[in-house]
Design an enzyme around this catalytic site. Structure first.
Site, PDB file in Angstrom:
ATOM      1  N   CYS A   1       0.850  -1.183   0.000  1.00 53.80           N
ATOM      2  CA  CYS A   1       0.000   0.000   0.000  1.00 53.80           C
ATOM      3  C   CYS A   1       0.889   1.237   0.000  1.00 53.80           C
ATOM      4  CB  CYS A   1      -0.937   0.007   1.193  1.00 53.80           C
ATOM      5  SG  CYS A   1      -0.241  -0.714   2.690  1.00 53.80           S
TER       6      CYS A   1
ATOM      7  N   GLU B   1      -7.187   9.505   2.229  1.00 54.12           N
ATOM      8  CA  GLU B   1      -6.840   9.019   0.896  1.00 54.12           C
ATOM      9  C   GLU B   1      -8.053   8.640   0.059  1.00 54.12           C
ATOM     10  OE1 GLU B   1      -2.538   7.023   2.074  1.00 54.12           O
ATOM     11  OE2 GLU B   1      -4.283   5.692   1.893  1.00 54.12           O
TER      12      GLU B   1
END
Length: 223
Positions: free
Chosen positions: A78, A140
């Protein structure tokens, strides 16, 4: 934890320019990874889920050197696409996929020659906000990418403490008992297991996982 390793992580935080976006995932500028995570600026990110030929998922425990969420279990990889010409390409999520190849090499030592953007299945995006400390947070638009391939690993200990392949049942047990990153927990709660079933049953394209309209949605999710 060595001072050198602390500095290595901090250098990434200062030098990497992330893609700032609005709630529609439209690019509105850039700022450093450090400022994005200290000022809670909304930016573009991705989460890769790598499955082997036995349909097991590779997960990682983040290293003790990570600035945010150290020693927490997360998905395979990630990170963030960078604000550059190569990784800003939005069509078919090509820029994000290029960033994923870069980070899979940096974190897991996967040879970039063993991957192409066509190997990734882009599923959807979601918007989340998670605090780590009073000063650090994640905010995000996160792109979910599946990757179904056997790949050789060479783990970077500055990025990753450990990795393991898990079955669905093993991951469900971990979700009850282990420390899991907020973004991975959201993905597991909202999306992962039905899509994992589809992968096991032979799905290989985005359309086989969800409709074009579903792909375009940007859900706002919290765990």
């Amino acid at each position: 934890m060595s001072q050198q390793d602390d500095e290595a992580q901090l250098e990434f935080m200062k030098s990497e320019q992330l893609i700032l976006v609005n709630e529609n995932d439209e690019e509105i500028g850039s700022n450093s990874k450090l400022v994005c995570h200290t000022d809670n600026l909304l930016h573009r990110a991705f989460s890769v889920f790598l499955f082997n030929s036995s349909n097991q998922l590779l997960i990682q425990k983040r290293s003790s050197f990570k600035i945010t969420f150290p020693l927490i279990w997360a998905n395979t990889c990630c990170s963030h696409p960078l604000h550059n010409e190569k990784e800003l390409v939005e069509e078919n999520a090509v820029g994000v996929k290029r960033a994923a190849i870069r980070k899979l090499n940096q974190e897991l030592g996967i040879n970039p020659q063993d991957l192409s953007v066509e190997d990734f299945i882009f599923l959807t995006r979601f918007h989340y906000n998670a605090k780590y400390t009073e000063k650090l947070s994640e905010h995000e638009i996160d792109y979910i990418l599946f990757l179904h391939k056997d790949l050789e690993l060479n783990i970077n200990p500055n990025e990753i403490d450990s990795v393991k392949y898990v079955t669905q049942e093993e991951l469900k047990e971990m979700l009850k008992n282990d420390k899991i990153s907020p973004w991975m927990r959201i993905i597991c709660q909202s999306y992962l297991f039905p899509w994992w079933d589809k992968l096991i049953n032979g799905a290989t394209t985005s359309k086989e996982f969800l409709s074009t309209e579903e792909q375009k949605k940007i859900e706002k999710l919290q765990n």
